[in-house]
Design a protein around this motif. Structure first.
Motif, PDB file in Angstrom:
ATOM      1  N   LEU A   1       8.487   6.576   1.804  1.00 53.26           N
ATOM      2  CA  LEU A   1       8.062   5.269   2.328  1.00 53.26           C
ATOM      3  C   LEU A   1       8.304   5.177   3.833  1.00 53.26           C
ATOM      4  O   LEU A   1       7.462   4.678   4.579  1.00 53.26           O
ATOM      5  CB  LEU A   1       8.791   4.129   1.618  1.00 53.26           C
ATOM      6  N   ARG A   2       9.457   5.659   4.276  1.00 51.29           N
ATOM      7  CA  ARG A   2       9.781   5.602   5.705  1.00 51.29           C
ATOM      8  C   ARG A   2       8.718   6.330   6.517  1.00 51.29           C
ATOM      9  O   ARG A   2       8.208   5.820   7.511  1.00 51.29           O
ATOM     10  CB  ARG A   2      11.163   6.200   5.973  1.00 51.29           C
ATOM     11  N   LYS A   3       8.351   7.544   6.070  1.00 49.28           N
ATOM     12  CA  LYS A   3       7.341   8.323   6.790  1.00 49.28           C
ATOM     13  C   LYS A   3       5.987   7.627   6.771  1.00 49.28           C
ATOM     14  O   LYS A   3       5.268   7.622   7.761  1.00 49.28           O
ATOM     15  CB  LYS A   3       7.221   9.725   6.181  1.00 49.28           C
ATOM     16  N   LYS A   4       5.638   7.005   5.623  1.00 47.33           N
ATOM     17  CA  LYS A   4       4.368   6.281   5.528  1.00 47.33           C
ATOM     18  C   LYS A   4       4.350   5.059   6.445  1.00 47.33           C
ATOM     19  O   LYS A   4       3.325   4.729   7.021  1.00 47.33           O
ATOM     20  CB  LYS A   4       4.132   5.800   4.091  1.00 47.33           C
ATOM     21  N   LEU A   5       5.497   4.399   6.544  1.00 45.87           N
ATOM     22  CA  LEU A   5       5.547   3.121   7.243  1.00 45.87           C
ATOM     23  C   LEU A   5       5.865   3.228   8.733  1.00 45.87           C
ATOM     24  O   LEU A   5       5.562   2.307   9.492  1.00 45.87           O
ATOM     25  CB  LEU A   5       6.574   2.196   6.579  1.00 45.87           C
ATOM     26  N   GLU A   6       6.466   4.325   9.174  1.00 40.52           N
ATOM     27  CA  GLU A   6       6.927   4.370  10.561  1.00 40.52           C
ATOM     28  C   GLU A   6       5.785   4.239  11.575  1.00 40.52           C
ATOM     29  O   GLU A   6       5.983   3.762  12.672  1.00 40.52           O
ATOM     30  CB  GLU A   6       7.782   5.594  10.834  1.00 40.52           C
TER      31      GLU A   6
ATOM     32  N   GLN B   1       0.830  -1.209   0.000  1.00 37.47           N
ATOM     33  CA  GLN B   1       0.000   0.000   0.000  1.00 37.47           C
ATOM     34  C   GLN B   1       0.862   1.256   0.000  1.00 37.47           C
ATOM     35  O   GLN B   1       0.547   2.233  -0.681  1.00 37.47           O
ATOM     36  CB  GLN B   1      -0.936   0.016   1.214  1.00 37.47           C
ATOM     37  N   ALA B   2       1.944   1.231   0.765  1.00 36.38           N
ATOM     38  CA  ALA B   2       2.843   2.393   0.807  1.00 36.38           C
ATOM     39  C   ALA B   2       3.480   2.618  -0.560  1.00 36.38           C
ATOM     40  O   ALA B   2       3.568   3.758  -1.023  1.00 36.38           O
ATOM     41  CB  ALA B   2       3.913   2.193   1.888  1.00 36.38           C
ATOM     42  N   MET B   3       3.910   1.539  -1.222  1.00 41.05           N
ATOM     43  CA  MET B   3       4.494   1.670  -2.564  1.00 41.05           C
ATOM     44  C   MET B   3       3.467   2.214  -3.544  1.00 41.05           C
ATOM     45  O   MET B   3       3.771   3.039  -4.395  1.00 41.05           O
ATOM     46  CB  MET B   3       5.017   0.316  -3.067  1.00 41.05           C
ATOM     47  N   GLU B   4       2.212   1.753  -3.417  1.00 45.11           N
ATOM     48  CA  GLU B   4       1.141   2.227  -4.298  1.00 45.11           C
ATOM     49  C   GLU B   4       0.898   3.720  -4.138  1.00 45.11           C
ATOM     50  O   GLU B   4       0.477   4.387  -5.064  1.00 45.11           O
ATOM     51  CB  GLU B   4      -0.167   1.472  -4.012  1.00 45.11           C
ATOM     52  N   SER B   5       1.148   4.236  -2.940  1.00 46.03           N
ATOM     53  CA  SER B   5       0.848   5.638  -2.669  1.00 46.03           C
ATOM     54  C   SER B   5       1.964   6.582  -3.110  1.00 46.03           C
ATOM     55  O   SER B   5       1.803   7.799  -3.034  1.00 46.03           O
ATOM     56  CB  SER B   5       0.564   5.837  -1.175  1.00 46.03           C
ATOM     57  N   LEU B   6       3.084   6.033  -3.560  1.00 47.69           N
ATOM     58  CA  LEU B   6       4.189   6.890  -4.024  1.00 47.69           C
ATOM     59  C   LEU B   6       3.757   7.695  -5.251  1.00 47.69           C
ATOM     60  O   LEU B   6       3.071   7.173  -6.124  1.00 47.69           O
ATOM     61  CB  LEU B   6       5.403   6.036  -4.423  1.00 47.69           C
TER      62      LEU B   6
END
Length: 188
Positions: A180-185, A132-137
């Motif tokens: 990605l880091r900010k989305k995933l943290e 999902q995070a990759m999709e949101s890039l």
């Protein structure tokens, strides 16, 4: 491989249908997997592969033999994917199960001999969150991140495919990782 591909491209340009069929065989699956990972849609990925080969066929006389054929064909496919991503309206779904993955999520499972149902569940949930995070890039970062980390291409190869300097690719990889880091943290 580069010599073989360039020879096949020359033969195809002269009308050799078998040579073109061999190029299709060499790249069909690779391009599909790349397009599927970028677009997360089987039908769109198949369309991109078909459009890529149509463009290759129509533009064989423009192929610069000083380049690798793989760079040229990946550039065409990547640009078609980016075009499709740009045309999409952003959709944000809180219900991840409503998305269809066709049995694939594009990310391989981490190999392990001692999997348990609990570890499988945690792993699949983690993969879903990363997916999902990759999709949101944004598209300009997504294409770079997919080529770099999913297709495992070097920074130079990514730069060649996207027709950008390596310094720009490095910047986009860095910014993509930060995004990605900010989305995933908060998720993992």
């Amino acid at each position: 491989m580069n010599v073989l591909e360039n020879r096949l491209a020359r033969l195809a340009l002269k009308g050799d249908q078998q040579a073109f069929a061999e190029l299709v065989d060499l790249y069909q699956d690779k391009l599909f997997h790349m397009a599927y990972r970028m677009l997360n849609n089987r039908q769109e990925a198949e369309d991109v592969v078909q459009d890529t080969f149509l463009r290759v066929y129509k533009n064989l006389e423009r192929f610069d033999e000083t380049l690798k054929f793989s760079t040229w064909i990946y550039r065409i496919a990547t640009n078609l994917c980016i075009d499709r991503l740009r045309k999409r309206k952003p959709t944000y779904s809180l219900d991840a199960e409503s998305q269809e993955y066709d049995g694939l999520d594009g990310y391989s499972m981490i190999p392990s001999d001692n999997r348990t149902p609990e570890s499988e569940l945690i792993l699949s949930d983690t993969q879903r969150i990363i997916h999902q995070a990759m999709e949101s890039l944004p598209p300009k970062y997504k294409s770079v991140m997919m080529l770099r980390y999913i297709q495992d291409l070097s920074l130079q190869e990514v730069g060649d495919i996207l027709d950008m300097p390596v310094t720009t690719i490095k910047t986009r990889v860095h910014r993509g990782r930060e995004f990605l880091r900010k989305k995933l943290e908060h998720r993992l």
